[in-house]
Design a protein around this motif. Structure first.
Motif, PDB file in Angstrom:
ATOM      1  N   TRP A 298       0.815  -1.213   0.000  1.00  0.00           N
ATOM      2  CA  TRP A 298       0.000   0.000   0.000  1.00  0.00           C
ATOM      3  C   TRP A 298       0.848   1.263   0.000  1.00  0.00           C
ATOM      4  O   TRP A 298       0.426   2.305  -0.497  1.00  0.00           O
TER       5      TRP A 298
ATOM      6  N   SER B 142     -11.724   1.483  -4.490  1.00  0.00           N
ATOM      7  CA  SER B 142     -11.728   2.309  -5.702  1.00  0.00           C
ATOM      8  C   SER B 142     -12.937   2.005  -6.567  1.00  0.00           C
ATOM      9  O   SER B 142     -13.563   2.917  -7.133  1.00  0.00           O
TER      10      SER B 142
ATOM     11  N   ILE C 196      -6.285   5.540  -3.555  1.00  0.00           N
ATOM     12  CA  ILE C 196      -7.656   5.196  -3.183  1.00  0.00           C
ATOM     13  C   ILE C 196      -8.441   6.488  -3.012  1.00  0.00           C
ATOM     14  O   ILE C 196      -7.939   7.479  -2.486  1.00  0.00           O
TER      15      ILE C 196
ATOM     16  N   ASP D 258      -8.379  -5.208  -1.273  1.00  0.00           N
ATOM     17  CA  ASP D 258      -9.194  -4.233  -0.535  1.00  0.00           C
ATOM     18  C   ASP D 258      -9.083  -2.848  -1.165  1.00  0.00           C
ATOM     19  O   ASP D 258     -10.079  -2.113  -1.272  1.00  0.00           O
ATOM     20  N   ALA D 259      -7.875  -2.474  -1.576  1.00  0.00           N
ATOM     21  CA  ALA D 259      -7.686  -1.166  -2.209  1.00  0.00           C
ATOM     22  C   ALA D 259      -8.476  -1.078  -3.502  1.00  0.00           C
ATOM     23  O   ALA D 259      -9.129  -0.055  -3.787  1.00  0.00           O
TER      24      ALA D 259
ATOM     25  N   HIS E  29      -9.115  11.597  -1.765  1.00  0.00           N
ATOM     26  CA  HIS E  29      -8.530  10.426  -1.098  1.00  0.00           C
ATOM     27  C   HIS E  29      -9.171  10.262   0.275  1.00  0.00           C
ATOM     28  O   HIS E  29      -9.558   9.158   0.671  1.00  0.00           O
TER      29      HIS E  29
ATOM     30  N   LEU F 137      -3.747  -6.399  -2.325  1.00  0.00           N
ATOM     31  CA  LEU F 137      -4.225  -5.166  -2.937  1.00  0.00           C
ATOM     32  C   LEU F 137      -5.726  -5.207  -3.235  1.00  0.00           C
ATOM     33  O   LEU F 137      -6.281  -4.238  -3.753  1.00  0.00           O
TER      34      LEU F 137
END
Length: 269
Positions: free
Chosen positions: A32, A252, A163, A247-248, A135, A245
């Motif tokens: 992240w 988005s 994000i 969850d990111a 963000h 990645l």
């Protein structure tokens, strides 16, 4: 200056980026944060005072590196661009050690929130605070008019896209517009919260806008085709994505879904 064409500094090694901004890379690299959080030490040349932006993780070695970067200058201000822990965790401790004023937009961190367009003096150095939500709702960037640089936190990263909180994609586009306006006259370089510096700021901002618009178009098309569940959209749009990645990517996608619903974003033809 660390750019995409040069190797990143090692954590804790002082890396001058401009005449007034020095990078101290934090030792918190992960999927992240890329190489880690960029902590910035700001001072007018020859000044006996400085400010620290985004102190990063609560780590003894990183605290020592920040104090080494300050050198004989007194740290009078500690700021965070937004309240995420990878930027703010060390803030209270650093402020206590140095006697500096801690400032943040988020009142959980500071009772002196920034005002949009506020001009702040750090000795002879003038810094302009810019509210740039997207963000997060508490995201601020900091412009140094004397040299045209802008510290962007996570609003603009050294590479890739940040994000954006669901419901804030419109704000994010507006924040990119605002940064473009600020940089249009004499912008020199973007100094992000993660990743390398971006010395060609206006084209970089436009690339970020176009990349986000392409993703938004993809989501709008998929929703028109009946795919509207976030997890299914992640599978469709990010094939082979690393698990850490996911969850990111989902956040988005959720931001794009919310934007399509609230703005009637057109389906690309």
């Amino acid at each position: 200056m660390w750019t995409r064409d040069t190797a990143p500094p090692s954590p804790g090694v002082l890396s001058p980026a401009t005449e007034r901004a020095t990078l101290v890379l934090a030792p918190n690299a992960n999927a992240w944060t890329f190489e880690g959080t960029n902590t910035w030490v700001l001072a007018e040349p020859g000044s006996d005072v400085c400010a620290v932006i985004d102190p990063g993780p609560d780590d003894d070695a990183h605290l020592a590196a920040i104090l080494a970067a300050a050198g004989t200058r007194r740290v009078v201000e500690v700021w965070v661009t937004h309240a995420h822990s990878d930027h703010s965790e060390l803030a209270r401790r650093l402020a206590a050690v140095t006697g500096a004023t801690l400032r943040a937009a988020n009142r959980r961190l500071s009772d002196r929130p920034f005002a949009d367009d506020e001009l702040i003096g750090i000795g002879a150095l003038e810094v302009r605070a810019l509210w740039t939500p997207g963000h997060t709702g508490d995201s601020f960037c900091f412009s140094l008019p004397a040299e045209g640089s802008v510290l962007t936190g996570d609003t603009v990263l050294g590479r890739g896209s940040p994000i954006v909180e669901p419901g804030r994609l419109g704000e994010f586009f507006a924040s990119l517009d605002r940064l473009s306006e600020v940089l249009a006259a004499s912008g020199s370089v973007l100094l992000p919260g993660h990743g390398p510096a971006l010395p060609d700021p206006l084209p970089e901002l436009e690339r970020r806008r176009q990349a986000r618009m392409r993703r938004l178009d993809q989501v709008a098309q998929a929703m028109a085709d009946g795919i509207d569940e976030p997890e299914a959209l992640v599978d469709l749009m990010y094939p082979g994505l690393a698990p850490d990645l996911r969850d990111a990517a989902r956040i988005s996608v959720e931001a794009s879904i919310a934007h399509v619903h609230t703005t009637a974003h057109p389906v690309p033809t």
